[in-house]
Motif scaffolding. Structure first.
Motif, mmCIF file in Angstrom:
data_model
loop_
_atom_site.group_PDB
_atom_site.id
_atom_site.type_symbol
_atom_site.label_atom_id
_atom_site.label_comp_id
_atom_site.label_asym_id
_atom_site.label_seq_id
_atom_site.Cartn_x
_atom_site.Cartn_y
_atom_site.Cartn_z
ATOM 1 N N THR A 209 0.924 -1.288 0.104
ATOM 2 C CA THR A 209 0.072 0.090 0.407
ATOM 3 C C THR A 209 1.024 1.207 0.586
ATOM 4 O OG1 THR A 209 -1.475 -0.747 1.339
ATOM 5 C CG2 THR A 209 -1.283 1.231 0.891
ATOM 6 N N ILE A 210 2.020 0.924 0.600
ATOM 7 C CA ILE A 210 2.626 2.154 0.367
ATOM 8 C C ILE A 210 3.112 2.378 -0.292
ATOM 9 C CG2 ILE A 210 5.247 3.272 1.308
ATOM 10 C CD1 ILE A 210 4.100 2.065 4.625
ATOM 11 N N TRP A 211 3.798 1.679 -0.757
ATOM 12 C CA TRP A 211 4.558 1.806 -2.326
ATOM 13 C C TRP A 211 3.875 2.306 -3.880
ATOM 14 C CZ3 TRP A 211 9.031 -0.629 -4.740
ATOM 15 C CH2 TRP A 211 9.930 -0.561 -4.444
ATOM 16 N N ALA A 212 2.392 1.610 -3.517
ATOM 17 C CA ALA A 212 1.551 2.194 -4.367
ATOM 18 C C ALA A 212 1.045 3.517 -4.338
ATOM 19 C CB ALA A 212 -0.260 0.516 -3.773
ATOM 20 N N GLU A 213 0.417 3.671 -3.138
ATOM 21 C CA GLU A 213 0.458 5.570 -2.519
ATOM 22 C C GLU A 213 1.655 6.318 -3.127
ATOM 23 O OE1 GLU A 213 -2.532 4.955 1.131
ATOM 24 O OE2 GLU A 213 -0.691 5.278 1.433
ATOM 25 N N SER A 214 3.329 5.682 -2.560
ATOM 26 C CA SER A 214 3.547 6.691 -3.088
ATOM 27 C C SER A 214 4.226 6.246 -4.654
ATOM 28 C CB SER A 214 5.638 6.219 -2.960
ATOM 29 O OG SER A 214 5.424 5.620 -1.523
ATOM 30 N N ALA A 215 3.698 5.960 -5.870
ATOM 31 C CA ALA A 215 3.743 5.785 -7.143
ATOM 32 C C ALA A 215 3.063 6.622 -7.652
ATOM 33 C CB ALA A 215 3.690 4.626 -7.456
ATOM 34 N N HIS A 216 1.354 7.148 -6.600
ATOM 35 C CA HIS A 216 0.372 7.465 -7.703
ATOM 36 C C HIS A 216 1.085 8.918 -7.118
ATOM 37 C CE1 HIS A 216 -2.090 3.753 -7.681
ATOM 38 N NE2 HIS A 216 -2.763 4.446 -8.700
ATOM 39 N N ALA A 217 1.195 9.307 -5.963
ATOM 40 C CA ALA A 217 1.814 11.109 -5.681
ATOM 41 C C ALA A 217 2.985 11.190 -6.604
ATOM 42 C CB ALA A 217 2.192 10.547 -3.976
ATOM 43 N N LEU A 218 3.190 10.178 -6.487
ATOM 44 C CA LEU A 218 4.064 11.230 -8.003
ATOM 45 C C LEU A 218 3.531 11.827 -9.240
ATOM 46 C CD1 LEU A 218 7.173 8.163 -8.112
ATOM 47 C CD2 LEU A 218 6.861 10.795 -6.881
ATOM 48 N N ASP A 219 2.290 11.527 -9.468
ATOM 49 C CA ASP A 219 1.303 12.274 -10.283
ATOM 50 C C ASP A 219 0.459 13.239 -9.609
ATOM 51 O OD1 ASP A 219 0.288 12.940 -12.893
ATOM 52 O OD2 ASP A 219 -0.889 10.753 -12.933
ATOM 53 N N PRO A 220 0.656 14.056 -9.311
ATOM 54 C CA PRO A 220 -0.284 14.879 -8.611
ATOM 55 C C PRO A 220 -1.288 14.948 -9.609
ATOM 56 C CG PRO A 220 2.073 16.349 -8.646
ATOM 57 C CD PRO A 220 1.907 14.889 -9.668
ATOM 58 N N PRO A 221 -2.851 15.096 -8.611
ATOM 59 C CA PRO A 221 -3.940 16.112 -9.959
ATOM 60 C C PRO A 221 -3.784 16.975 -10.294
ATOM 61 C CG PRO A 221 -3.474 16.509 -7.266
ATOM 62 C CD PRO A 221 -2.659 15.490 -7.611
ATOM 63 N N ARG A 222 -3.990 17.025 -11.183
ATOM 64 C CA ARG A 222 -4.254 18.796 -12.433
ATOM 65 C C ARG A 222 -5.191 19.670 -11.724
ATOM 66 N NH1 ARG A 222 -7.540 20.306 -16.626
ATOM 67 N NH2 ARG A 222 -6.632 21.550 -18.409
ATOM 68 N N VAL A 223 -5.055 21.030 -11.817
ATOM 69 C CA VAL A 223 -6.106 21.646 -10.886
ATOM 70 C C VAL A 223 -6.842 21.982 -11.977
ATOM 71 C CG1 VAL A 223 -6.512 24.206 -9.847
ATOM 72 C CG2 VAL A 223 -3.964 22.519 -9.146
ATOM 73 N N PRO A 224 -8.511 21.911 -11.625
ATOM 74 C CA PRO A 224 -9.239 22.295 -12.432
ATOM 75 C C PRO A 224 -8.996 24.007 -13.598
ATOM 76 C CG PRO A 224 -10.740 21.698 -10.521
ATOM 77 C CD PRO A 224 -8.614 21.900 -10.511
ATOM 78 N N ASP A 225 -9.371 24.096 -14.667
ATOM 79 C CA ASP A 225 -9.676 25.445 -15.478
ATOM 80 C C ASP A 225 -10.254 26.677 -14.261
ATOM 81 O OD1 ASP A 225 -7.874 24.120 -17.322
ATOM 82 O OD2 ASP A 225 -9.615 23.808 -18.588
ATOM 83 N N VAL A 226 -10.223 27.704 -14.242
ATOM 84 C CA VAL A 226 -10.259 29.087 -13.729
ATOM 85 C C VAL A 226 -12.405 28.345 -14.488
ATOM 86 C CG1 VAL A 226 -10.320 30.852 -13.137
ATOM 87 C CG2 VAL A 226 -7.953 29.856 -13.445
ATOM 88 N N PRO A 227 -12.536 28.462 -13.242
ATOM 89 C CA PRO A 227 -13.996 28.772 -13.962
ATOM 90 C C PRO A 227 -14.335 29.762 -14.210
ATOM 91 C CG PRO A 227 -13.900 28.978 -11.586
ATOM 92 C CD PRO A 227 -12.252 28.736 -11.983
ATOM 93 N N GLU A 228 -15.669 30.115 -14.535
ATOM 94 C CA GLU A 228 -15.919 31.510 -15.716
ATOM 95 C C GLU A 228 -16.627 31.812 -15.133
ATOM 96 O OE1 GLU A 228 -18.051 29.865 -18.940
ATOM 97 O OE2 GLU A 228 -16.682 28.983 -20.549
ATOM 98 N N GLY A 229 -16.996 33.294 -15.180
ATOM 99 C CA GLY A 229 -17.734 34.007 -14.653
ATOM 100 C C GLY A 229 -16.566 34.623 -12.970
ATOM 101 N N PRO A 230 -16.953 35.455 -12.150
ATOM 102 C CA PRO A 230 -16.623 35.833 -11.357
ATOM 103 C C PRO A 230 -16.393 35.206 -10.300
ATOM 104 C CG PRO A 230 -18.886 36.755 -11.525
ATOM 105 C CD PRO A 230 -19.121 36.050 -12.361
ATOM 106 N N ALA A 231 -15.167 34.827 -9.409
ATOM 107 C CA ALA A 231 -15.336 34.434 -7.851
ATOM 108 C C ALA A 231 -16.543 34.849 -6.953
ATOM 109 C CB ALA A 231 -13.623 34.463 -7.454
#
Length: 623
Positions: A209-231
């Protein structure tokens, strides 16, 4: 002559009292979060009429002239867990929102008591009303019970009881299995073979499990695009216990007031203190100077959870960031969090980085450990199993979700407990390792012990309460249920399983007159397990914050410390925490902390030299 047998009731019933309460007109401006308005009788009558649609046969709900709702419900739950009553509380919120009578957040008081041979309906109603009054002060929408049937366990806690628990969790967990193996062998039953393979399997599962988590962590999640409209507008909720945070809270507020966010940021400090403090006048002066700052003193609070729940009354953001009083979020944190919320996330957990790592060997060790947790384990687990967890601070919530879930002070890790309820409800929790906030680490072993003991016991509480409900939830996928099984199940039993290595080796030496460790499978398994820790540390260094990545030696030292002692130190804490929980020691123990650095999070440590600036007394915060 035979006496007639007393007839038992056909079904088990409870009496429940729900007290709807919200900000009294005019008091929300003064931020008196203990002032409540009640529902007029006509509104309560209409609410009772609407709630009747959710009742089962023979169940009733009535309204009182002081705006309370009284229920007579079937009690289908045998473990004092009124699940239906919790559902009725949520329905009550929906009903009052539909009626549109109030403004702001509803703080329901929910109390109940069973009807028993010793407690009739009238007495049960009286006890339920008392429990509802207590529930209002907690502001967590959680049903509470009182009555003659409730046993209040208050075991004596002392240095001696703690010492016995440590001995039982170490010597006892080695000697008892050893004697059990010897006794079974005397009776012709050799259990060592089965125990050997079970142990090897357990070690391999954890290491894999530690190996699997480490391997997946090396590919960080992509931040979603900036949403349309005002924040939209956002709120930062900072929970503080002033005797502990008095020396650093002004600096923290100044840091938050410098935050730039396109939608506008409201900063809310919700604090409690057992006695007036001089810093309170300075806080009020800051609030008068900065329109974006709101100061809320929660007079009836004894916990972080109550502070956060009380702050919801004045928070006006569409999403809310929750922080401990020593946190300094990175520039642009709220803009980044909004991208996740706009993408459909209910909770976003960021990356907590230790900012006083250069103070001592212990803070450096904790700094590396936090990178293993927040840069590797959390994002790796989220990618592997499809859900994240809220870690108590640097977490961003959709405001509507937080108003419904709330934090519960009855759990020592209210953050993890809230995470499980979000997951059970089908909510989406994500982890973003690039969303950084910097905090202070405990700098003494005793402070670390107290903090981690609370964490471990709190995790055990959550595991006991939520493991089976989450696994039975139809809203979770098989992948998520496997992850929950590991997180709430396996991680609790593993500290005990790993200790069986010592009695097993002792038994084999006793039985065979020595040890033969030349088995190729044994050597390969040992190598695989031993390498997993350093591998995780290497991944943590690669993914760590820049100011920590500049010190690779810290990671090398931490890897060695983990192999030699630190991992077993944490396993010991977990075992002792189990014993404390089973004994009924549920009292919150404030963590002593004398953090040695109050330097700005913008200050990057450049060498290994220690700098000592002592602050504050005990810590009270999230896990």
């Amino acid at each position: 002559m035979l006496r007639p047998r007393r007839r038992r009731p056909l079904r088990r019933e409870i009496v429940a009292v729900i007290v709807p309460a919200w900000a009294e007109p005019g008091h929300e401006q003064g931020h008196d979060v203990t002032a409540y308005a009640r529902a007029p009788e006509a509104v309560a009558d209409e609410a009772a009429h609407l709630l009747a649609a959710y009742l089962q046969r023979d169940e009733v709900v009535t309204a009182t002239d002081d705006g309370r709702l009284v229920f007579r419900l079937r009690r289908a739950d045998r473990a004092a867990k009124p699940v239906r009553l919790q559902e009725m509380a949520y329905h009550a919120i929906e009903v009052f929102d539909r009626l549109g009578f109030h403004a702001g957040v509803v703080d329901l008081g929910v109390g109940w008591a069973p009807i028993t041979a010793k407690q009739g309906p009238d007495e049960a109603r009286e006890q339920a009303a008392k429990a509802a009054a207590e529930s209002v002060s907690q502001r967590d929408l959680q049903p509470r019970q009182q009555g003659v049937h409730v046993r209040d366990r208050q075991p004596h806690v002392s240095w001696w009881t703690g010492s016995r628990q440590v001995i039982a969790a170490t010597v006892g967990s080695v000697l008892l299995p050893f004697f059990a193996l010897v006794a079974a062998y005397r009776f012709g039953l050799d259990l060592s073979g089965g125990l050997y393979w079970a142990l090897v399997g357990a070690l391999l599962v954890t290491a894999a499990t530690i190996w699997a988590e480490s391997a997946h962590a090396l590919d960080p999640p992509r931040v979603p695009d900036v949403p349309e409209g005002p924040a939209p507008r956002a709120s930062a909720l900072i929970a503080a216990y002033l005797p502990n945070e008095a020396d650093s809270i002004v600096e923290t507020l100044q840091h938050f007031l410098r935050q730039q966010y396109d939608g506008g940021l409201q900063v809310v400090l919700a604090y409690n203190t057992p006695a007036p403090m001089t810093v309170e006048a300075e806080l009020e002066a800051m609030a008068a100077e900065h329109d974006a700052l709101t100061i809320v003193k929660v007079h009836d609070s004894t916990s972080k959870a109550q502070n956060v729940n009380a702050a919801l009354r004045v928070a006006d953001g569409e999403f809310v960031g929750i922080f401990d009083a020593d946190h300094h979020p990175m520039p642009g944190a709220f803009d980044r969090a909004w991208r996740w919320i706009a993408d459909g996330a209910d909770v976003v957990q960021g990356h907590c980085v230790i900012r006083n790592a250069g103070d001592s060997w212990l803070t450096r060790l904790i700094a590396v450990e936090f990178e293993q947790i927040y840069a590797v384990s959390h994002p790796g687990r989220a990618a592997l199993h499809g859900f994240g967890v809220f870690g108590g601070s640097n977490g961003y919530w959709r405001a509507a979700a937080l108003e419904r879930i709330r934090l519960r002070a009855s759990y020592l890790t209210e953050d993890i407990e809230a995470s499980m309820r979000v997951l059970e409800a089908g909510g989406r929790l994500v982890n973003d390792p690039g969303l950084i906030s910097r905090e202070l680490a405990p700098d003494t072993v005793s402070a670390l012990w107290s903090q981690r003991m609370r964490w471990a016991q709190g995790w055990f509480q959550v595991s006991c309460r939520h493991l089976w409900p989450v696994l039975k939830s139809p809203r979770l996928s098989l992948r998520q249920k496997v992850g929950v099984s590991y997180l709430l199940g396996w991680r609790e039993v593993y500290p005990w399983i790993v200790m069986t290595a010592w009695p097993l080796l002792g038994f084999l030496a006793w039985r065979d007159g020595g040890l033969d460790l030349s088995s190729p499978l044994f050597l390969l398994a040992t190598l695989f397990v031993s390498v997993s820790g350093p591998l995780q540390t290497l991944a943590a260094w690669r993914l760590s914050a820049p100011e920590l990545k500049a010190h690779p030696r810290w990671f090398v030292y931490a890897a060695i410390a983990n192999l030699l002692a630190y991992t077993e130190f944490k396993n010991l804490i977990s075992r002792v925490a189990h014993l404390k929980q089973l004994r009924g020691e549920h009292k919150w123990v404030v963590t002593p902390r004398t953090a040695q650095s109050t330097a700005s999070s913008d200050d990057k440590p450049t060498d290994d030299r220690d700098t000592t600036v002592t602050i504050g007394a005990p810590e009270e915060g999230a896990a």
